[in-house]
Design a protein around this motif. Structure first.
Motif, PDB file in Angstrom:
ATOM      1  N   GLY A 104      18.472 -20.511  -0.389  1.00  0.00           N
ATOM      2  CA  GLY A 104      17.972 -20.980  -1.674  1.00  0.00           C
ATOM      3  C   GLY A 104      16.631 -20.413  -2.075  1.00  0.00           C
ATOM      4  N   LYS A 105      16.215 -19.330  -1.405  1.00  0.00           N
ATOM      5  CA  LYS A 105      14.928 -18.733  -1.760  1.00  0.00           C
ATOM      6  C   LYS A 105      14.826 -17.326  -1.221  1.00  0.00           C
ATOM      7  N   ILE A 106      14.080 -16.506  -1.962  1.00  0.00           N
ATOM      8  CA  ILE A 106      13.808 -15.131  -1.564  1.00  0.00           C
ATOM      9  C   ILE A 106      12.493 -15.134  -0.798  1.00  0.00           C
ATOM     10  N   HIS A 113      14.448  -7.073  -4.017  1.00  0.00           N
ATOM     11  CA  HIS A 113      15.140  -5.861  -4.473  1.00  0.00           C
ATOM     12  C   HIS A 113      16.623  -5.902  -4.140  1.00  0.00           C
ATOM     13  N   LEU A 114      16.959  -6.484  -3.016  1.00  0.00           N
ATOM     14  CA  LEU A 114      18.363  -6.617  -2.632  1.00  0.00           C
ATOM     15  C   LEU A 114      19.102  -7.503  -3.640  1.00  0.00           C
ATOM     16  N   VAL A 115      18.527  -8.650  -3.966  1.00  0.00           N
ATOM     17  CA  VAL A 115      19.160  -9.564  -4.929  1.00  0.00           C
ATOM     18  C   VAL A 115      19.235  -8.899  -6.298  1.00  0.00           C
ATOM     19  N   ARG A 116      18.164  -8.249  -6.690  1.00  0.00           N
ATOM     20  CA  ARG A 116      18.159  -7.568  -7.997  1.00  0.00           C
ATOM     21  C   ARG A 116      19.246  -6.502  -8.074  1.00  0.00           C
ATOM     22  N   SER A 117      19.481  -5.821  -6.946  1.00  0.00           N
ATOM     23  CA  SER A 117      20.467  -4.735  -6.959  1.00  0.00           C
ATOM     24  C   SER A 117      21.899  -5.230  -7.137  1.00  0.00           C
ATOM     25  N   VAL A 118      22.174  -6.477  -6.793  1.00  0.00           N
ATOM     26  CA  VAL A 118      23.543  -6.987  -6.945  1.00  0.00           C
ATOM     27  C   VAL A 118      23.736  -7.779  -8.233  1.00  0.00           C
ATOM     28  N   LEU A 119      22.673  -7.980  -8.975  1.00  0.00           N
ATOM     29  CA  LEU A 119      22.748  -8.818 -10.178  1.00  0.00           C
ATOM     30  C   LEU A 119      23.731  -8.302 -11.223  1.00  0.00           C
ATOM     31  N   ASP A 120      23.886  -6.975 -11.379  1.00  0.00           N
ATOM     32  CA  ASP A 120      24.811  -6.457 -12.395  1.00  0.00           C
ATOM     33  C   ASP A 120      26.246  -6.335 -11.909  1.00  0.00           C
ATOM     34  N   ASP A 123      31.676  -8.445 -10.514  1.00  0.00           N
ATOM     35  CA  ASP A 123      32.471  -9.441  -9.798  1.00  0.00           C
ATOM     36  C   ASP A 123      31.773 -10.796  -9.691  1.00  0.00           C
ATOM     37  N   LEU A 124      30.502 -10.856 -10.057  1.00  0.00           N
ATOM     38  CA  LEU A 124      29.773 -12.121  -9.992  1.00  0.00           C
ATOM     39  C   LEU A 124      30.221 -13.057 -11.115  1.00  0.00           C
ATOM     40  N   SER A 125      30.318 -14.333 -10.784  1.00  0.00           N
ATOM     41  CA  SER A 125      30.597 -15.322 -11.829  1.00  0.00           C
ATOM     42  C   SER A 125      29.301 -15.576 -12.587  1.00  0.00           C
ATOM     43  N   ASP A 126      29.402 -16.190 -13.754  1.00  0.00           N
ATOM     44  CA  ASP A 126      28.204 -16.520 -14.528  1.00  0.00           C
ATOM     45  C   ASP A 126      27.294 -17.452 -13.727  1.00  0.00           C
ATOM     46  N   GLU A 127      27.906 -18.370 -12.993  1.00  0.00           N
ATOM     47  CA  GLU A 127      27.138 -19.314 -12.173  1.00  0.00           C
ATOM     48  C   GLU A 127      26.355 -18.586 -11.073  1.00  0.00           C
ATOM     49  N   GLU A 128      27.008 -17.639 -10.398  1.00  0.00           N
ATOM     50  CA  GLU A 128      26.333 -16.864  -9.350  1.00  0.00           C
ATOM     51  C   GLU A 128      25.201 -16.018  -9.940  1.00  0.00           C
ATOM     52  N   ARG A 129      25.474 -15.405 -11.072  1.00  0.00           N
ATOM     53  CA  ARG A 129      24.465 -14.569 -11.735  1.00  0.00           C
ATOM     54  C   ARG A 129      23.246 -15.419 -12.113  1.00  0.00           C
ATOM     55  N   GLU A 130      23.514 -16.617 -12.634  1.00  0.00           N
ATOM     56  CA  GLU A 130      22.437 -17.528 -13.021  1.00  0.00           C
ATOM     57  C   GLU A 130      21.614 -17.957 -11.796  1.00  0.00           C
ATOM     58  N   GLU A 131      22.311 -18.248 -10.705  1.00  0.00           N
ATOM     59  CA  GLU A 131      21.622 -18.664  -9.480  1.00  0.00           C
ATOM     60  C   GLU A 131      20.756 -17.527  -8.934  1.00  0.00           C
ATOM     61  N   LEU A 132      21.296 -16.319  -8.914  1.00  0.00           N
ATOM     62  CA  LEU A 132      20.536 -15.168  -8.436  1.00  0.00           C
ATOM     63  C   LEU A 132      19.327 -14.900  -9.330  1.00  0.00           C
ATOM     64  N   GLN A 133      19.510 -14.985 -10.646  1.00  0.00           N
ATOM     65  CA  GLN A 133      18.401 -14.768 -11.564  1.00  0.00           C
ATOM     66  C   GLN A 133      17.319 -15.822 -11.344  1.00  0.00           C
ATOM     67  N   ARG A 138      11.895 -17.331  -9.543  1.00  0.00           N
ATOM     68  CA  ARG A 138      11.028 -18.159  -8.703  1.00  0.00           C
ATOM     69  C   ARG A 138      10.171 -17.293  -7.775  1.00  0.00           C
ATOM     70  N   PHE A 139      10.763 -16.238  -7.235  1.00  0.00           N
ATOM     71  CA  PHE A 139       9.992 -15.363  -6.352  1.00  0.00           C
ATOM     72  C   PHE A 139       8.914 -14.619  -7.141  1.00  0.00           C
ATOM     73  N   GLU A 140       9.279 -14.117  -8.318  1.00  0.00           N
ATOM     74  CA  GLU A 140       8.376 -13.295  -9.097  1.00  0.00           C
ATOM     75  C   GLU A 140       7.288 -14.104  -9.801  1.00  0.00           C
ATOM     76  N   PHE A 141       7.654 -15.277 -10.309  1.00  0.00           N
ATOM     77  CA  PHE A 141       6.720 -16.047 -11.136  1.00  0.00           C
ATOM     78  C   PHE A 141       6.300 -17.385 -10.524  1.00  0.00           C
ATOM     79  N   GLY A 142       6.838 -17.745  -9.373  1.00  0.00           N
ATOM     80  CA  GLY A 142       6.521 -19.018  -8.749  1.00  0.00           C
ATOM     81  C   GLY A 142       7.395 -20.136  -9.281  1.00  0.00           C
ATOM     82  N   ASP A 143       7.302 -21.291  -8.661  1.00  0.00           N
ATOM     83  CA  ASP A 143       8.163 -22.434  -9.050  1.00  0.00           C
ATOM     84  C   ASP A 143       7.812 -22.984 -10.375  1.00  0.00           C
TER      85      ASP A 143
END
Length: 143
Positions: A104-106, A113-120, A123-133, A138-143
């Motif tokens: 639940g956290k990077i 970078h690994l998560v960003r690379s799979v974002l496009d 095969d990802l569902s909208d829910e998975e894409r939303e969770e990854l984003q 959270r990692f980039e901008f904080g909670d």
């Protein structure tokens, strides 16, 4: 279950696919991706693995939109070199992303970078894409 890939296998994949994915002949020798990797190897095993994963993540991201003929040529190069296939490396990266999702956290730039690379990945569902984003945000901008 996805087979664990060793550093040596991942490096072999990177070396074999690099000329077709990111032609680097025009770069000065000290700027070549393999020179960067060699410098990371001199620092530490951990740094080398992080650098290699980042390079492979960029490579996999780039391959998403490649023409079938180029993918066949890359597959041929990998086979000749005895390197893991693109599919095997993608599966290994997917497993890593699954572990990040479960946690639940990077925890690092490398994971970011690994998560960003799979974002496009289509095969990802909208829910998975939303969770990854959300993890990226959270990692980039904080909670």
């Amino acid at each position: 279950m996805t087979k664990k890939l060793t550093y040596e296998q991942l490096k072999l994949f990177f070396e074999a696919a690099l000329p077709r994915v990111f032609p680097s002949d025009h770069l000065p020798p000290d700027q070549h991706p393999l020179a960067h990797l060699a410098r990371a190897e001199r620092v530490s095993e951990k740094r080398a693995m992080e650098s290699l994963r980042l390079g492979i993540a960029d490579m996999l991201s780039s391959l998403k939109h490649e023409q079938p003929e180029k993918l066949r040529l890359i597959a041929h190069d990998l086979s000749i070199a005895g390197a893991p296939s693109v599919a095997m490396v993608r599966a290994w990266f997917s497993k890593k992303v699954g572990l990040i999702l479960s946690r639940g956290k990077i925890d690092s730039e490398e994971e970011f970078h690994l998560v960003r690379s799979v974002l496009d990945n289509p095969d990802l569902s909208d829910e998975e894409r939303e969770e990854l984003q959300g993890l990226l945000d959270r990692f980039e901008f904080g909670d």
